[in-house]
Scaffold this motif. Structure first.
Motif, PDB file in Angstrom:
ATOM      1  N   ASP A 137       1.643  10.507  -3.239  1.00 37.91           N
ATOM      2  CA  ASP A 137       0.923  10.745  -1.937  1.00 37.91           C
ATOM      3  C   ASP A 137       1.932  10.294  -1.121  1.00 37.91           C
ATOM      4  O   ASP A 137       1.719   9.271  -0.297  1.00 37.91           O
ATOM      5  CB  ASP A 137      -0.238  10.289  -2.149  1.00 37.91           C
ATOM      6  N   THR A 138       2.989  10.950  -0.900  1.00 34.48           N
ATOM      7  CA  THR A 138       3.902  10.550   0.490  1.00 34.48           C
ATOM      8  C   THR A 138       3.087  10.840   1.892  1.00 34.48           C
ATOM      9  O   THR A 138       3.490   9.819   2.517  1.00 34.48           O
ATOM     10  CB  THR A 138       5.188  11.495   0.489  1.00 34.48           C
ATOM     11  N   PHE A 139       2.339  11.693   2.079  1.00 34.76           N
ATOM     12  CA  PHE A 139       1.684  11.627   3.263  1.00 34.76           C
ATOM     13  C   PHE A 139       1.003  10.239   3.637  1.00 34.76           C
ATOM     14  O   PHE A 139       1.058   9.710   4.698  1.00 34.76           O
ATOM     15  CB  PHE A 139       0.739  12.791   3.348  1.00 34.76           C
ATOM     16  N   ARG A 140       0.310   9.688   2.537  1.00 32.93           N
ATOM     17  CA  ARG A 140      -0.669   8.664   2.715  1.00 32.93           C
ATOM     18  C   ARG A 140       0.287   7.447   3.007  1.00 32.93           C
ATOM     19  O   ARG A 140      -0.065   6.392   3.759  1.00 32.93           O
ATOM     20  CB  ARG A 140      -1.692   8.448   1.686  1.00 32.93           C
ATOM     21  N   ALA A 141       1.396   7.337   2.186  1.00 27.15           N
ATOM     22  CA  ALA A 141       2.376   6.412   2.550  1.00 27.15           C
ATOM     23  C   ALA A 141       2.907   6.331   3.835  1.00 27.15           C
ATOM     24  O   ALA A 141       3.029   5.290   4.488  1.00 27.15           O
ATOM     25  CB  ALA A 141       3.412   6.485   1.399  1.00 27.15           C
ATOM     26  N   ARG A 159       9.623   7.386   7.088  1.00 32.73           N
ATOM     27  CA  ARG A 159      10.079   7.949   6.011  1.00 32.73           C
ATOM     28  C   ARG A 159      11.141   7.049   5.283  1.00 32.73           C
ATOM     29  O   ARG A 159      11.288   7.006   4.012  1.00 32.73           O
ATOM     30  CB  ARG A 159      10.699   9.326   6.117  1.00 32.73           C
ATOM     31  N   ASP A 197       0.599  -1.139  -0.132  1.00 30.36           N
ATOM     32  CA  ASP A 197      -0.020  -0.076  -0.038  1.00 30.36           C
ATOM     33  C   ASP A 197       0.891   1.274  -0.122  1.00 30.36           C
ATOM     34  O   ASP A 197       0.612   2.090  -0.806  1.00 30.36           O
ATOM     35  CB  ASP A 197      -0.955  -0.210   1.297  1.00 30.36           C
ATOM     36  N   ALA A 198       1.892   1.532   0.844  1.00 31.55           N
ATOM     37  CA  ALA A 198       2.700   2.405   0.827  1.00 31.55           C
ATOM     38  C   ALA A 198       3.412   2.886  -0.489  1.00 31.55           C
ATOM     39  O   ALA A 198       3.793   3.993  -0.905  1.00 31.55           O
ATOM     40  CB  ALA A 198       3.615   2.443   2.081  1.00 31.55           C
ATOM     41  N   ASP A 216       0.676   3.865  10.894  1.00 26.11           N
ATOM     42  CA  ASP A 216      -0.333   2.871  11.512  1.00 26.11           C
ATOM     43  C   ASP A 216      -0.321   1.521  11.654  1.00 26.11           C
ATOM     44  O   ASP A 216      -0.568   0.757  12.236  1.00 26.11           O
ATOM     45  CB  ASP A 216      -1.748   3.288  10.780  1.00 26.11           C
ATOM     46  N   PHE A 268       1.029   4.244  -2.926  1.00 30.95           N
ATOM     47  CA  PHE A 268       0.920   5.678  -2.752  1.00 30.95           C
ATOM     48  C   PHE A 268       2.112   6.572  -2.963  1.00 30.95           C
ATOM     49  O   PHE A 268       1.975   7.423  -3.477  1.00 30.95           O
ATOM     50  CB  PHE A 268       0.533   5.969  -1.145  1.00 30.95           C
ATOM     51  N   LYS A 274       1.511   7.394   6.590  1.00 30.25           N
ATOM     52  CA  LYS A 274       0.204   7.156   7.540  1.00 30.25           C
ATOM     53  C   LYS A 274       0.235   5.815   7.431  1.00 30.25           C
ATOM     54  O   LYS A 274       0.002   4.998   8.535  1.00 30.25           O
ATOM     55  CB  LYS A 274      -0.940   7.996   6.703  1.00 30.25           C
ATOM     56  N   VAL A 275       0.068   5.026   6.352  1.00 27.09           N
ATOM     57  CA  VAL A 275       0.302   3.531   6.339  1.00 27.09           C
ATOM     58  C   VAL A 275       0.939   2.939   6.976  1.00 27.09           C
ATOM     59  O   VAL A 275       0.714   1.914   7.684  1.00 27.09           O
ATOM     60  CB  VAL A 275       0.121   3.092   4.578  1.00 27.09           C
TER      61      VAL A 275
END
Length: 63
Positions: free
Chosen positions: A27-31, A47, A18-19, A37, A22, A33-34
């Motif tokens: 979409d670094t932010f969503r990556a 990062r 998933d990361a 989480d 993204f 977050k995955v």
């Protein structure tokens, strides 16, 4: 940022996929977050992982 540090940070395969998706979509932010989480790692570690995934540096698979 040092993607090579990610070689010592296990991440479940689904979160890695998933990361990476993204990150490739920009979409670094969503990556991040995955990864945070799924693992509870801090942002620096997350990062390192997301950039390792993009640069094809192997990240260990966790459970």
């Amino acid at each position: 940022m040092d993607p090579r540090r990610a070689r010592a940070l296990p991440v479940v395969a689904e979160a890695q996929a998933d990361a990476r998706m993204f990150m490739l979509g920009g979409d670094t932010f969503r990556a991040l977050k995955v990864i945070v989480d799924a693992t509870g790692y801090d942002l620096r570690q997350a990062r390192d992982i997301v950039y390792a995934l993009v640069y094809d540096i192997e990240v260990p698979r966790g459970s």
